[in-house]
Design a protein around this motif. Structure first.
Motif, PDB file in Angstrom:
ATOM      1  N   THR A 182       0.719  -1.229  -0.071  1.00 24.45           N
ATOM      2  CA  THR A 182       0.068  -0.121  -0.060  1.00 24.45           C
ATOM      3  C   THR A 182       0.784   1.103   0.092  1.00 24.45           C
ATOM      4  N   ALA A 240       1.108   3.869  -2.957  1.00 25.02           N
ATOM      5  CA  ALA A 240       0.783   5.395  -2.850  1.00 25.02           C
ATOM      6  C   ALA A 240       1.907   6.260  -3.195  1.00 25.02           C
ATOM      7  N   PHE A 300      -2.909  12.435  -2.859  1.00 25.43           N
ATOM      8  CA  PHE A 300      -2.744  11.972  -1.638  1.00 25.43           C
ATOM      9  C   PHE A 300      -3.985  11.887  -1.069  1.00 25.43           C
ATOM     10  N   ILE A 301      -4.712  12.987  -0.885  1.00 25.84           N
ATOM     11  CA  ILE A 301      -5.833  12.984   0.015  1.00 25.84           C
ATOM     12  C   ILE A 301      -6.892  12.119  -0.562  1.00 25.84           C
ATOM     13  N   LEU A 360      -6.462   9.337  -1.983  1.00 25.49           N
ATOM     14  CA  LEU A 360      -5.891   7.778  -1.693  1.00 25.49           C
ATOM     15  C   LEU A 360      -6.196   7.725  -0.291  1.00 25.49           C
ATOM     16  N   ILE A 361      -5.873   8.648   0.566  1.00 27.30           N
ATOM     17  CA  ILE A 361      -6.026   8.537   2.036  1.00 27.30           C
ATOM     18  C   ILE A 361      -7.694   8.323   2.357  1.00 27.30           C
ATOM     19  N   ILE A 362      -8.693   9.091   1.667  1.00 30.58           N
ATOM     20  CA  ILE A 362     -10.071   8.888   1.995  1.00 30.58           C
ATOM     21  C   ILE A 362     -10.433   7.364   1.446  1.00 30.58           C
ATOM     22  N   VAL A 383      -8.708   4.754   1.132  1.00 32.38           N
ATOM     23  CA  VAL A 383      -7.985   3.583   2.047  1.00 32.38           C
ATOM     24  C   VAL A 383      -8.828   3.535   3.367  1.00 32.38           C
ATOM     25  N   ILE A 384      -9.328   4.625   3.719  1.00 31.68           N
ATOM     26  CA  ILE A 384     -10.297   4.890   5.165  1.00 31.68           C
ATOM     27  C   ILE A 384     -11.596   4.260   4.686  1.00 31.68           C
TER      28      ILE A 384
END
Length: 118
Positions: A9, A13, A34-35, A37-39, A41-42
């Motif tokens: 992961t 990323a 990046f943001i 991608l984080i959303i 993953v959450i």
């Protein structure tokens, strides 16, 4: 999550955000990627950690009409299965081919998708 999946992961990323930066040359585009991608993953972690079991009590199709700015219209049809959970609540999930009213559907913690168990 295993250590191997965490490593993959992180590598994905870095490659994804780096690729966006190389293609656009804009640091804010890379930050936006990046943001996003984080959303993602959450949301994925939340879905994988869910678990439920219930019986299908209804299957309904929802039709949605869409209009684009260029004047084109199109329609999408989505089929949902409504489950009666063991705690008495009703849950709406995406229907999968072959499911019928009365089938018992289970989503185990760690699985990505629910499945029919009987």
């Amino acid at each position: 999550m295993s250590i191997l999946s965490i490593i993959f992961t992180i590598i994905f990323a870095v490659l994804f955000v780096g690729g966006v930066y190389l293609l656009t040359g804009e640091p804010l585009s890379a930050l936006g990627a990046f943001i996003a991608l984080i959303i993602g993953v959450i949301i994925y972690i939340f879905q994988v950690n869910q678990s439920f079991i219930g019986q299908i009590v209804d299957i309904k199709e929802k039709t949605t009409h869409h209009s684009d700015d260029d004047g084109s219209d199109y329609t999408t049809r989505t089929t949902f299965a409504y489950l009666k959970l063991r705690n008495g609540k009703t849950k709406k999930i995406h229907y999968q081919n072959g499911w019928q009213i009365g089938d018992v559907i289970e989503k185990r913690k760690g699985d990505a998708m629910p499945r029919r168990i009987s």
